[in-house]
Enzyme design. Structure first.
Site, short mmCIF file in Angstrom:
data_model
loop_
_atom_site.label_atom_id
_atom_site.label_comp_id
_atom_site.label_asym_id
_atom_site.label_seq_id
_atom_site.Cartn_x
_atom_site.Cartn_y
_atom_site.Cartn_z
N ALA A 237 79.25 10.12 59.06
CA ALA A 237 79.62 8.97 59.88
C ALA A 237 79.10 9.24 61.29
CB ALA A 237 81.13 8.82 59.89
N GLY B 186 80.33 11.90 55.66
CA GLY B 186 80.20 10.59 55.01
C GLY B 186 78.92 10.46 54.21
N GLU C 106 79.75 11.89 50.96
CA GLU C 106 80.70 10.97 50.31
C GLU C 106 79.99 9.73 49.78
OE1 GLU C 106 83.17 11.08 53.93
OE2 GLU C 106 84.86 11.49 52.62
N GLU D 61 83.66 17.95 58.26
CA GLU D 61 84.59 17.24 59.16
C GLU D 61 85.58 18.18 59.84
OE1 GLU D 61 83.73 16.25 56.10
OE2 GLU D 61 83.45 14.08 56.03
C1 HXC Z 1 75.86 10.93 65.24
C2 HXC Z 1 74.27 12.52 64.78
C3 HXC Z 1 74.99 12.95 63.64
C4 HXC Z 1 76.20 12.26 63.32
C5 HXC Z 1 73.22 14.16 63.81
N1 HXC Z 1 73.19 13.30 64.85
N2 HXC Z 1 74.30 13.96 63.06
N3 HXC Z 1 74.71 11.53 65.57
N4 HXC Z 1 76.59 11.28 64.16
N5 HXC Z 1 76.93 12.55 62.23
C6 HXC Z 1 72.17 13.21 65.89
C7 HXC Z 1 72.27 14.36 66.87
O1 HXC Z 1 73.27 14.11 67.84
C8 HXC Z 1 70.87 14.35 67.47
O2 HXC Z 1 70.77 13.30 68.40
C9 HXC Z 1 70.00 13.99 66.26
O3 HXC Z 1 70.87 13.34 65.34
C10 HXC Z 1 69.38 15.21 65.59
O4 HXC Z 1 70.44 16.12 65.30
P1 HXC Z 1 70.39 17.67 65.75
O5 HXC Z 1 71.80 18.14 65.75
O6 HXC Z 1 69.60 17.83 67.00
O7 HXC Z 1 69.58 18.31 64.54
P2 HXC Z 1 69.70 19.78 63.95
O8 HXC Z 1 69.82 20.78 65.03
O9 HXC Z 1 68.58 19.89 62.95
O10 HXC Z 1 71.10 19.79 63.13
C11 HXC Z 1 71.26 18.96 62.04
C12 HXC Z 1 72.77 18.91 61.64
C13 HXC Z 1 73.61 18.50 62.88
C14 HXC Z 1 73.22 20.28 61.14
C15 HXC Z 1 72.89 17.89 60.52
O11 HXC Z 1 73.05 17.33 63.46
C16 HXC Z 1 75.03 18.22 62.58
O12 HXC Z 1 75.84 19.14 62.41
N6 HXC Z 1 75.42 16.95 62.51
C17 HXC Z 1 76.79 16.53 62.33
C18 HXC Z 1 77.22 16.73 60.91
C19 HXC Z 1 78.66 16.33 60.70
O13 HXC Z 1 79.59 16.91 61.30
N7 HXC Z 1 78.89 15.30 59.85
C20 HXC Z 1 80.24 14.82 59.57
C21 HXC Z 1 80.57 13.67 60.48
S1 HXC Z 1 82.22 13.15 60.24
P3 HXC Z 1 70.16 13.54 69.87
O14 HXC Z 1 70.35 12.23 70.53
O15 HXC Z 1 70.91 14.66 70.48
O16 HXC Z 1 68.71 13.88 69.59
C22 HXC Z 1 82.16 12.17 58.90
C23 HXC Z 1 83.47 11.58 58.52
C24 HXC Z 1 83.31 10.66 57.38
O17 HXC Z 1 81.16 11.97 58.29
C25 HXC Z 1 84.57 9.93 57.15
C26 HXC Z 1 84.30 8.52 56.78
C27 HXC Z 1 84.03 7.62 57.94
#
Ligand code: HXC
Length: 258
Positions: free
Chosen positions: A65, A109, A112, A132
């Site tokens: 998400a 997400g 999921e 998460e």
């Molecule tokens: C918003 C995101 C994002 C996310 C990545 N980006 N994941 N933006 N929401 N979930 C953005 C980063 O901010 C960054 O933007 C760009 O994408 C590239 O990501 P990087 O982090 O620079 O890449 P990298 O170093 O290769 O790392 C990749 C990654 C990391 C390991 C996937 O991005 C990461 O940990 N992302 C979050 C993963 C996460 O926690 N997902 C769960 C979300 S909660 P900029 O602008 O800085 O370039 C969820 C709840 C679901 O999903 C419940 C239902 C709604």
């Protein structure tokens, strides 16, 4: 219909939806989830489409998400809007067969969403996780429930409590994905499998899908009973007559989808 966050195309009888927010690793913002729902509606209504493939980019199926979008939400915001996850259920409820073709990250997400498809085909680059917990929340689109049914309690608990990602090989070993293919062949393979499904009798395919899904919703006895009734009902179709006659006559069946 024109979309900003997804690409939608057809490949013969297959509807192909590509999540397309490359700068955000396909983070699932509200607009993307809304557009995905609209594209699914379109394919569901199109009788020329027999199966649907959902994919992302080489780098990410979807990294979850959109954290930046939801960071400031209050409890009342998410409760009142039934925060986007209610919309996501559209993929899980889709009557046509759906395949998630996953390369790169399928996190939160994203994982999921992939699990809402009928099955997941993974590229050898795929990485699955429910991180998460590391950002102060828990899975909210079925992750604690579907992942546990796919991989069992131990691995689901470890993944959900630590946020550890698993690679494609581990995902295949634990039954999260049906198969792993080389990344360069992922879309081609997914479309090929979807084309195979689309070439079969569509009502019989829908019945088979309903019967497998019953395994997730009911007890074994009820599921077996449901399966028997659906199996019986295939004998009310023209395609069961055609399929079995074609076998006996050593020819290919010509499905009527009736
Ligand atoms: C918003 C995101 C994002 C996310 C990545 N980006 N994941 N933006 N929401 N979930 C953005 C980063 O901010 C960054 O933007 C760009 O994408 C590239 O990501 P990087 O982090 O620079 O890449 P990298 O170093 O290769 O790392 C990749 C990654 C990391 C390991 C996937 O991005 C990461 O940990 N992302 C979050 C993963 C996460 O926690 N997902 C769960 C979300 S909660 P900029 O602008 O800085 O370039 C969820 C709840 C679901 O999903 C419940 C239902 C709604």
């Amino acid at each position: 219909m024109s979309y900003e966050t997804i690409l939608v195309e057809t490949r013969g009888p297959v509807g192909l939806i590509t999540l397309n927010r490359p700068k955000a690793l396909n983070a699932l913002c509200d607009q993307l989830v809304t557009e995905l729902g609209q594209a699914l509606d379109g394919f569901e209504a199109d009788s020329a489409i027999g199966a649907i493939v959902i994919t992302g980019s080489e780098r990410a199926f979807a990294a979850g998400a959109d954290i930046k979008e939801m960071a400031g939400f209050t409890y009342m915001d998410v409760y009142t809007s039934n925060f986007i996850t209610a919309k996501w259920e559209q993929l899980a409820k889709c009557r046509k067969p759906t395949i998630a073709a996953v390369a790169g990250f399928a996190l939160g997400g994203g994982c999921e969403l992939a699990m809402m498809a009928d099955f997941i085909l993974a590229a050898d680059t795929a990485k699955f996780g429910q991180p998460e917990i590391t950002i102060g929340t828990i899975p909210g689109a079925g992750g604690t429930q579907r992942l546990t049914r796919f991989v069992g309690k131990s691995k689901a608990m470890e993944m959900v409590l630590t946020g550890r990602m698993i690679d494609a090989a581990e995902a295949e070993r634990c039954g999260l994905v049906s198969r792993v293919v080389p990344a360069a062949e992922l879309i081609e393979e997914a479309v090929k499998v979807a084309t195979k499904i689309a070439s079969l009798s569509q009502p019989i395919v829908a019945m088979a899908k309903e019967a497998v899904n019953a395994a997730y919703e009911t007890t074994l006895a009820e599921g077996v009973h449901f399966e028997r009734r659906v199996f019986h009902s295939t004998f009310a179709t023209e395609d069961q007559k055609e399929g079995m006659a074609a076998f006996a006559e050593k020819r290919q069946p010509v499905w009527k989808n009736r």
